[in-house]
Write a protein that holds these residues in place. Sequence first.
Motif, mmCIF file in Angstrom:
data_model
loop_
_atom_site.group_PDB
_atom_site.id
_atom_site.type_symbol
_atom_site.label_atom_id
_atom_site.label_comp_id
_atom_site.label_asym_id
_atom_site.label_seq_id
_atom_site.Cartn_x
_atom_site.Cartn_y
_atom_site.Cartn_z
ATOM 1 N N LYS A 1 -32.196 45.160 -10.423
ATOM 2 C CA LYS A 1 -31.971 45.988 -9.243
ATOM 3 C C LYS A 1 -30.474 46.085 -9.003
ATOM 4 N N THR A 2 -29.982 47.302 -8.757
ATOM 5 C CA THR A 2 -28.547 47.530 -8.592
ATOM 6 C C THR A 2 -28.261 48.266 -7.287
ATOM 7 N N LYS A 3 -27.012 48.220 -6.871
ATOM 8 C CA LYS A 3 -26.611 48.817 -5.594
ATOM 9 C C LYS A 3 -25.465 49.809 -5.800
ATOM 10 N N CYS A 4 -25.293 50.696 -4.818
ATOM 11 C CA CYS A 4 -24.225 51.694 -4.872
ATOM 12 C C CYS A 4 -23.449 51.703 -3.551
ATOM 13 N N ILE A 5 -22.148 51.911 -3.650
ATOM 14 C CA ILE A 5 -21.307 52.142 -2.472
ATOM 15 C C ILE A 5 -20.340 53.264 -2.818
ATOM 16 N N ASN A 6 -20.436 54.362 -2.106
ATOM 17 C CA ASN A 6 -19.574 55.506 -2.369
ATOM 18 C C ASN A 6 -18.130 55.170 -2.004
ATOM 19 N N GLY A 7 -17.210 55.659 -2.809
ATOM 20 C CA GLY A 7 -15.796 55.457 -2.519
ATOM 21 C C GLY A 7 -15.188 54.235 -3.173
ATOM 22 N N ILE A 8 -16.021 53.382 -3.726
ATOM 23 C CA ILE A 8 -15.505 52.202 -4.441
ATOM 24 C C ILE A 8 -15.751 52.425 -5.931
ATOM 25 N N LYS A 9 -14.705 52.709 -6.642
ATOM 26 C CA LYS A 9 -14.782 53.047 -8.056
ATOM 27 C C LYS A 9 -15.437 51.924 -8.860
ATOM 28 N N TYR A 10 -16.303 52.263 -9.783
ATOM 29 C CA TYR A 10 -17.007 51.355 -10.693
ATOM 30 C C TYR A 10 -18.104 50.523 -10.008
ATOM 31 N N PHE A 11 -18.387 50.705 -8.704
ATOM 32 C CA PHE A 11 -19.234 49.738 -8.002
ATOM 33 C C PHE A 11 -20.618 49.623 -8.643
ATOM 34 N N MET B 1 -21.580 50.365 -11.696
ATOM 35 C CA MET B 1 -21.446 49.765 -13.021
ATOM 36 C C MET B 1 -21.274 48.250 -12.915
ATOM 37 N N ALA B 2 -20.446 47.818 -11.966
ATOM 38 C CA ALA B 2 -20.234 46.385 -11.759
ATOM 39 C C ALA B 2 -21.529 45.715 -11.322
ATOM 40 N N SER B 3 -22.325 46.420 -10.515
ATOM 41 C CA SER B 3 -23.607 45.884 -10.065
ATOM 42 C C SER B 3 -24.574 45.724 -11.224
ATOM 43 N N VAL B 4 -24.580 46.696 -12.141
ATOM 44 C CA VAL B 4 -25.427 46.602 -13.335
ATOM 45 C C VAL B 4 -25.048 45.370 -14.160
ATOM 46 N N ILE B 5 -23.755 45.207 -14.390
ATOM 47 C CA ILE B 5 -23.285 44.075 -15.210
ATOM 48 C C ILE B 5 -23.631 42.751 -14.543
ATOM 49 N N LYS B 6 -23.419 42.652 -13.241
ATOM 50 C CA LYS B 6 -23.732 41.413 -12.520
ATOM 51 C C LYS B 6 -25.218 41.072 -12.641
ATOM 52 N N SER B 7 -26.080 42.075 -12.489
ATOM 53 C CA SER B 7 -27.519 41.839 -12.599
ATOM 54 C C SER B 7 -27.904 41.397 -14.008
ATOM 55 N N LEU B 8 -27.268 41.977 -15.023
ATOM 56 C CA LEU B 8 -27.553 41.577 -16.403
ATOM 57 C C LEU B 8 -27.094 40.138 -16.664
ATOM 58 N N LEU B 9 -25.957 39.772 -16.086
ATOM 59 C CA LEU B 9 -25.469 38.397 -16.245
ATOM 60 C C LEU B 9 -26.437 37.381 -15.665
#
Length: 391
Positions: free
Chosen positions: A277-287, A289-297
């Motif tokens: 499960k991943t999250k989004c925040i508009n205006g924060i670049k890469y957010f 993608m970073a959420s995807v990587i964190k969840s995979l870790l």
Amino acid sequence: MRYSDCGGLLKISFLGKPRIEFNQQDITKEFGSKAIALLCLLMINRNGYCNREKILAYLWPNSNDKSAKYNLRFNLWTIKKNVGLDGNGNEFLCVDRERCSINKDYEYQCDIALIKDLLDDNIDDLEDLETMRHFFNGELLEGYYFKECNEFNEVIIYERNLFEVAKVKLLLRLAKQYENRGDLDSCLNTLEETVKFAPYDEDIVLKIMEIYELQDKNSLAVIYYNTYKNRLVNLLGTQPSKKLTAKFYELSKRPSKGVKLGKTDFDTNNKQRICIKTKCINGIKYFWMASVIKSLLEVEGLQLEDYLTDTQLRDLSYIQPDIANSLGETSARTEVPDVRIAVAFVKLIEKISDSIRLKIIILAENEMDDFSRSLYEYLQDMRLHVDLISE
């Protein structure tokens, strides 16, 4: 014999950075590189002796006879000067006109001597094995290379290989003791450390899969098999053995009832799958993608280093610092071009989806930042085994 029974005033470590202590004082700085080499050579031959002429050929091969003999006398004097008598009044070295050796009656402790002696004695005591494990702090004379001493350098390389084999033997004995005691976590950790030194030993790979099976973690056993298979195919161009493959099929036919977040299991077709499960925040670049990587870790048993190079992982650490922690680094990269971040991220998803059905749940997808959205749309067009689901 337990390690607590070994000792004396002299303690020497040759594995990793050499260290010499006498009477609880670090005297390593008193020894030059050739003195340490001489001491190591004598220790390797501690049950016999070293001929003076052979020592000269090892350590001063290009010196004239007079200079070489002087250098040997000076380094023997250095050792004698800094290593005093033991508790029984014995001298450390036995030296005559023809030979040099370590006094067999002298009491001392040395990592390479203890390891060889205890392994030769087939020691299986858990306490001794755990203590021996901590003696392996690195290679023999780590970082040392003796210029123009080709024959001696070959001896050191040969001995390094012997100690690597000794470490594998030690770790396998230790893993067996842990298994016998029912400590499967310690057994598994020890086997995974062993694989670092014997990466293509299928008996060890099979044992790891069997331990996962005993822990009711069949999905992790399957992940481990797939990781090993990919490494074997990519690096050696060969396939796992029939025995190992049969174990894989046996375990993969035991699917779970449903996929859980951050876990691995199998669908009705025995296809391995992961849901995050991943999250989004508009205006924060890469957010996103970073959420995807964190969840995979956070997925148990999934190692990102199995799918990307160290360089690619470090590139992604710019947007997800937790990757730096997984690599054992203290800080992430400070600046990486967008194109490299994009390439590494897409490659990660692509590689994982080659062997795993990946389901990515996206919360507040309408809030996804622009850079992440461009890659999100690119992934949709690639038609990978990835389910991108907005919630």
